[in-house]
Design an enzyme around this catalytic site. Sequence first.
Site, PDB file in Angstrom:
ATOM      1  N   ILE A  97      51.015  58.870  60.431  1.00 54.07           N
ATOM      2  CA  ILE A  97      52.446  58.664  60.195  1.00 54.07           C
ATOM      3  C   ILE A  97      52.581  58.751  58.676  1.00 54.07           C
ATOM      4  O   ILE A  97      52.194  57.836  57.957  1.00 54.07           O
ATOM      5  CB  ILE A  97      52.944  57.298  60.722  1.00 54.07           C
ATOM      6  N   PRO A  98      53.082  59.889  58.177  1.00 57.81           N
ATOM      7  CA  PRO A  98      52.884  60.206  56.748  1.00 57.81           C
ATOM      8  C   PRO A  98      53.846  59.502  55.797  1.00 57.81           C
ATOM      9  O   PRO A  98      54.679  60.145  55.152  1.00 57.81           O
ATOM     10  CB  PRO A  98      53.065  61.724  56.717  1.00 57.81           C
ATOM     11  N   CYS A  99      53.706  58.193  55.660  1.00 57.84           N
ATOM     12  CA  CYS A  99      54.582  57.448  54.740  1.00 57.84           C
ATOM     13  C   CYS A  99      54.307  57.841  53.283  1.00 57.84           C
ATOM     14  O   CYS A  99      55.146  57.609  52.416  1.00 57.84           O
ATOM     15  CB  CYS A  99      54.444  55.947  54.943  1.00 57.84           C
ATOM     16  N   HIS A 100      53.140  58.469  53.030  1.00 58.39           N
ATOM     17  CA  HIS A 100      52.835  58.904  51.659  1.00 58.39           C
ATOM     18  C   HIS A 100      53.729  60.062  51.208  1.00 58.39           C
ATOM     19  O   HIS A 100      53.755  60.394  50.034  1.00 58.39           O
ATOM     20  CB  HIS A 100      51.360  59.308  51.545  1.00 58.39           C
ATOM     21  N   ARG A 101      54.468  60.682  52.155  1.00 61.08           N
ATOM     22  CA  ARG A 101      55.330  61.809  51.781  1.00 61.08           C
ATOM     23  C   ARG A 101      56.718  61.357  51.340  1.00 61.08           C
ATOM     24  O   ARG A 101      57.590  62.187  51.089  1.00 61.08           O
ATOM     25  CB  ARG A 101      55.436  62.806  52.951  1.00 61.08           C
TER      26      ARG A 101
END
Length: 348
Positions: free
Chosen positions: A314-318
């Site tokens: 779940i790409p919260c780093h984006r």
Amino acid sequence: MQIPNEDEMYQALLERDSSFEGIFIAGVKTTGIFCRPTCTAKKPKKENTVFFRTTKEALDHGYRACKICHPMQPAGVAPQWLKDLLLEIHANPAINMKDQDLRNRGLDPKRVRRSFQKNHGMTFHAYQRSVRLNHAFSRLQEGDKVIDTAYNVGYESLSGFGDAFKKNLGFSPTESSSRCVITIVRITTPLGPLIAGATEEGICLLEFSDRRMLETQIQRLRKHFDARFIPGRNHHLDQLEKQLAEYFNGTRCNFNLEILFPGTAFQRKVWQELLTISLGTKRSYAEQAIAIGHPYAVRAVAKANGDNRIAIIIPCHRVIGSDGKLTGYGGGLWRKKWLLDHESKMNC
Ligand SMILES: [Zn+2]
């Protein structure tokens, strides 16, 4: 490949922070020796320290490997003997290896014990028992009889099996069909070890092992699923490990995994939306708030992002600040930067 800034690395060097293993190598100008971040030797002054990305780089600059921390041995990855041992235990959970069995495999039992205490927080014996009972749980869930399962995983008495099962899993074997276990493994990556957890239904946890929130997240999941965390393997974790390796190799742009993310309706909406941000693109918190239909809830969106339990997938780093700054990341800003740099170089 990018490395964290010097202040961050020097701090990690002083703290012997193992999450930086494989991230940098420290050279000591006064002695010409290079070390891992975790070296137990006395640390140099900052002005006498030089940072390298790899051991090769340190060698190219004329530095010699430290005899205390052996930086030439691969860092951050499990040694081959440990991989082989884990593979054997997971492939044959009924196995119950004693010291002599380890010696027969050319392993020093003391070294094995130290490694399990350090990396899994339990004795080698307890680890094997947990894997065995976790495997028994899967068999029972699939409908096997308790008595067959007990013998299959090497118990000679039904009561002995029942007691050990209940002590480890928190419920009796006969309750298995209606209960849940969260199986955990440790996955090593170029960014340090990750702890992954999955039920029989899907993956519910993927966090850097040094993350401060990890303990809180584990408690939340334990409560939500009314389940304990037990070492072992299942097909969700096998898939996760394979796909993560491909992602870090630069050959996988999308994950195809069953994931579980229990939370409030708002959190779930935010996390669901994160899944739509494709690799190579970024979004601001404000844009994220608009996307879920709550344009004024920017701070709540940032908070929900921070509560994400399945890092990378779940790409919260984006999600970044409106000014283009990276702002916060639970796993540390240098990891967020590393992930975004890595993704910008991938051909998707
Ligand atoms: Zn050293």
